[in-house]
Each structure stands twice: as structure tokens, then as C-alpha cells.
Design an enzyme around this catalytic site. Structure first.
Site, short mmCIF file in Angstrom:
data_model
loop_
_atom_site.label_atom_id
_atom_site.label_comp_id
_atom_site.label_asym_id
_atom_site.label_seq_id
_atom_site.Cartn_x
_atom_site.Cartn_y
_atom_site.Cartn_z
N CYS A 259 0.74 -1.13 -0.02
CA CYS A 259 0.06 -0.07 -0.02
C CYS A 259 0.79 1.28 0.23
CB CYS A 259 -1.04 0.13 1.10
SG CYS A 259 -2.33 -1.30 1.20
N LEU A 260 1.47 1.63 1.14
CA LEU A 260 2.24 2.95 1.24
C LEU A 260 3.11 3.27 0.25
CD1 LEU A 260 1.90 3.57 4.95
CD2 LEU A 260 0.24 3.90 3.49
#
Length: 418
Positions: A259-260
Site C-alpha cells: 500500500c504505502l
């Protein structure tokens, strides 16, 4: 209903098992045949899906795993949960494209296709739908339904369960939204409908961009406050006493997972492509986090220098190799970059992580060891990258000569915090 979940990874498998548990007939489709064989044998590779749950839905006949596309025929709803990586800063949607063509070959009137894979705004209607239409000969919104519902998986999160996390839902039209919401209503405790697929696609990216930007700000501040002589951890705790207008983020050696390090760059890429302008916050945040492993190594080099030692030839023990607390996931973990930098400087690097099986392919070029008192004692420096609960922090602090604590869990004369 007959459900297909395409992609049986950390997003698709929990959805497939949960859908089977609530009464649907589920086909878990994956092109990775070894993964399919493992699932068919009742062995889960996803920490949030216990093998006993998997075997229960297998034994009941509600779930089956396959790599045979012919088994997709006759589905009522198909959910796409395939990877969407970045390749040299450019979103790689080839997995979505391939899956859409495969599903299109089995798409029938009245069926529904939902995309869950994280991507940039416009993907559902501008990429997925045209492929489904071309392959099937059917028309989206007329012959079949479609929509986007972003995954919100948080591996190892004990507070927010899979089904307890509110689920965003969207459709290409009102009927699509109604059907998709009805499906997810039976799986999740709360569904949140939005007006269109672009809103849902953007909402997912906003969620992760918010975290990336705030973590990056704290990380950059951490590289500065040490020289200012201020304890950033104490300052964060102090700021967190404000009951409004503040969200607590803490520094670390970098960010990892899918994700990040990835998702916000989808948005940055899309804005640059469509508008011709940079998304400066994301680009700066990404740059800060990508260089946090460099800062960790720099602090380590400086600490050894103060003790009259060089990094070249020093024995360094890295504790906690996964990117997330108490998880088993190594994807994009900053530990890999920390190890790479240390090895490049001539250090003898060892890594310990009790959450990762000894025979697991970690893709880390380090000797795997256990965090025993003996191993701690013979290390010239110990770096706590991830503070898993299975680590005996009191013993580590007692036995270690010197510790760089990236998680603010230990205190004493032999400990420096990030």
C-alpha cells in the site's frame, strides 16, 4: 450465488473464504498453480485466514481453488483481487487486463464484475469495462453489471476484523451499485455506497496517501530532532494528548507492504499523465521514506565511529524483518534496503524474525539467526527494525552492547532511539 474471486492472495483469499462461509458457492481462481495446490490441500498462506477455516469451506464444498479458467463458467459475481504493482514508477495493470480477458470469455448476461485491486481513478470504466465488452460481446450497464470496491485489508489487525471494517461500494450505474451493495451487505457489517467508481478509486488512494504523507513528515522530523537535542517520541506523545485535530504517527526505518510505497504513486502518476502537473506532496513523501534506511545506516555508522569501530567488518544483527508489526509479510520491507546498504559497506549482517519460518524465501541476503542471548551478545550492534511481541526486549537490552531502537521500546545507556 456462484462467486468467482480472481486472485487468491492476501486480499482475495479472505474474501473468498468469508463469502463461502455466508453461503455462496465460491471458486477461488489463481494463475499460480503451486498456490492453488496449497489451497486445495487446506493450507492457508494468509495469516488472517486460519487453515482450519479454509479446510472447513473446502470440506463443505462451498469453496474450491483452481487454476483452470474453464471452472469460471456460470458465475453470478466475479471479484478481481489481482496485484497492481509499480514498474519504474508506472502502474502495471497487466494482471487486471489479463484477468478481465479471462472473465470476459465466461461473462454472461446478468452477471456482475467487481474490481477490488487498488488503482488510479478511471480504471474500472476506462480499462476494465472495455476489455470485458470486447471479449464478451456484451455491453456494460446493459447486458452485465460492474463496479469498484476497494480492499481495506489490514493483516494482523486485531481491532478491525475483515468483516468489521466498513466496505466502500460503487457501480457503473444504479443497478450495478444495488447488486454490488447487496452482495457485500451479506459479507460485511457495514457498506458505504458512493456515487461512482472514480470516487471509490480515489477514496482508496486518499486513505493511503494520508498515511504516507503524515508518516513521511514524522520521519523527516526524526532525522532533524536528534541534532536539535529533542526527543521526538516524547514530543509525539505530548502532542497526542490533544483530543482533537491530531492523529498520532511515529517514525520508523521506512514503509513497506503493497500500500504505502505503491498506492499513492498511482495517484501521482495519473495526475501527471492527465493534468501535466506533479503531485508534490506524494513525490516528496516518497523521497523521504525511501531514504529512511539510509538514515538508519548513517546513525549506525556514527555510533560505531564513536566507539572507535568501523562498519566494515562489524557484526550487525537486524531484529524484525517484516514491514509490519507482528506480521509475516516481507513485501517492500525497509529491512531489505537496510541490509543491502550495510552489506555494501562491508558489515557482517544477520537477521532475526520469529514470525518468518526458517525455510521461507526472504529474498534478503543475510544469514538468518534466532535472537538468542548468545547471538545478541556477540553482535557489535543490534538494530530493532520491528518490535514483534515475540522478541524478549528486556533480554535484548541486557545482553546487547549497543542498540539502535527504531521503535522506541527500550531505554538505557546502551540504547539510542531513532
Amino acid at each position: 450465488m456462484q462467486i468467482v474471486v480472481a486472485g487468491q492472495g492476501y486480499v482475495g483469499l479472505p474474501l473468498a473464504v468469508r463469502a463461502a462461509e455466508v453461503g455462496h458457492r465460491v471458486v477461488g481462481y489463481d494463475v499460480d498453480r503451486s498456490r492453488v495446490q496449497q489451497l486445495a490441500a487446506g493450507q492457508s498462506h494468509v495469516e488472517d485466514v486460519a487453515s482450519v477455516r479454509l479446510r472447513a469451506v473446502l470440506d463443505s464444498g462451498a469453496y474450491s481453488a483452481t487454476a483452470d479458467a474453464a471452472a469460471l463458467a456460470g458465475f453470478d459475481i466475479a471479484v478481481i483481487t489481482v496485484p497492481t504493482p509499480l514498474r519504474d514508477g508506472v502502474p502495471d495493470l497487466t494482471h487486471i487486463e489479463s484477468c478481465a480477458r479471462t472473465l470476459g470469455e465466461h461473462l454472461r448476461p446478468g452477471a456482475t464484475v467487481v474490481l477490488e485491486s487498488t488503482t488510479y481513478p478511471g480504471t474500472t470504466e476506462e480499462l476494465l469495462l472495455p476489455i470485458l465488452e470486447t471479449t464478451s460481446g456484451l455491453k456494460g450497464g446493459v447486458d452485465f453489471l460492474g463496479g469498484f470496491s476497494p480492499e481495506r485489508i489490514a493483516p494482523g489487525n486485531k481491532r478491525w476484523s475483515f468483516e468489521g471494517t466498513p466496505k466502500l461500494v460503487s457501480g457503473i450505474d444504479a443497478k450495478s451499485l444495488d447488486v454490488i451493495k447487496g452482495f457485500y451487505d451479506g459479507i460485511f457489517q457495514t457498506t458505504v455506497p458512493v456515487s461512482g467508481t472514480k470516487v471509490a478509486e480515489l477514496a482508496k488512494l486518499i486513505e493511503n496517501t494520508f498515511r504516507l504523507v503524515n508518516i513521511s513528515m514524522i520521519n523527516e522530523l526524526a532525522t532533524l530532532t536528534d541534532r536539535l537535542g529533542v526527543n521526538i517520541w516524547e514530543a509525539i506523545d505530548a502532542a497526542a494528548t490533544k483530543p482533537f485535530g491530531f492523529t498520532r504517527f511515529t517514525p520508523g526505518p521506512g514503509v513497506g507492504g503493497h500500500c504505502l510505497p505503491v498506492d499513492p504513486l498511482f495517484l501521482s502518476w495519473k495526475i501527471q499523465q492527465d493534468l501535466g502537473v506533479p503531485f508534490r506532496f506524494v513525490e516528496l513523501a516518497d523521497d523521504v521514506n525511501r531514504h529512511m534506511p539510509d538514515y538508519v545506516v548513517r546513525r549506525l555508522v556514527e555510533a560505531l565511529d564513536k566507539r572507535g569501530m568501523t562498519i566494515n567488518g562489524s557484526r550487525i544483527l537486524l531484529l524484525g524483518l517484516t514491514y509490519k508489526f507482528n506480521a509475516t509479510d516481507l513485501r517492500n520491507s525497509p529491512s531489505a534496503r537496510v541490509a543491502e546498504l550495510l552489506i555494501g559497506l562491508g558489515a557482517e549482517v544477520r537477521g532475526a524474525d520469529p514470525n518468518i519460518p526458517e525455510d521461507a524465501d526472504t529474498e534478503l541476503n543475510v544469514i538468518r539467526v534466532d535472537a538468542t542471548p548468545e547471538e545478541i551478545a556477540v553482535s557489535d550492534a543490534v538494530v530493532l527494525l520491528m518490535d514483534h511481541t515475540r522478541f524478549d526486549l528486556a533480554m535484548i537490552q541486557e545482553k546487547a552492547t549497543w542498540i539502535l531502537d527504531c521503535r522506541n521500546r527500550m531505554f538505557g545507556a546502551n540504547v539510542e532511539v531513532l
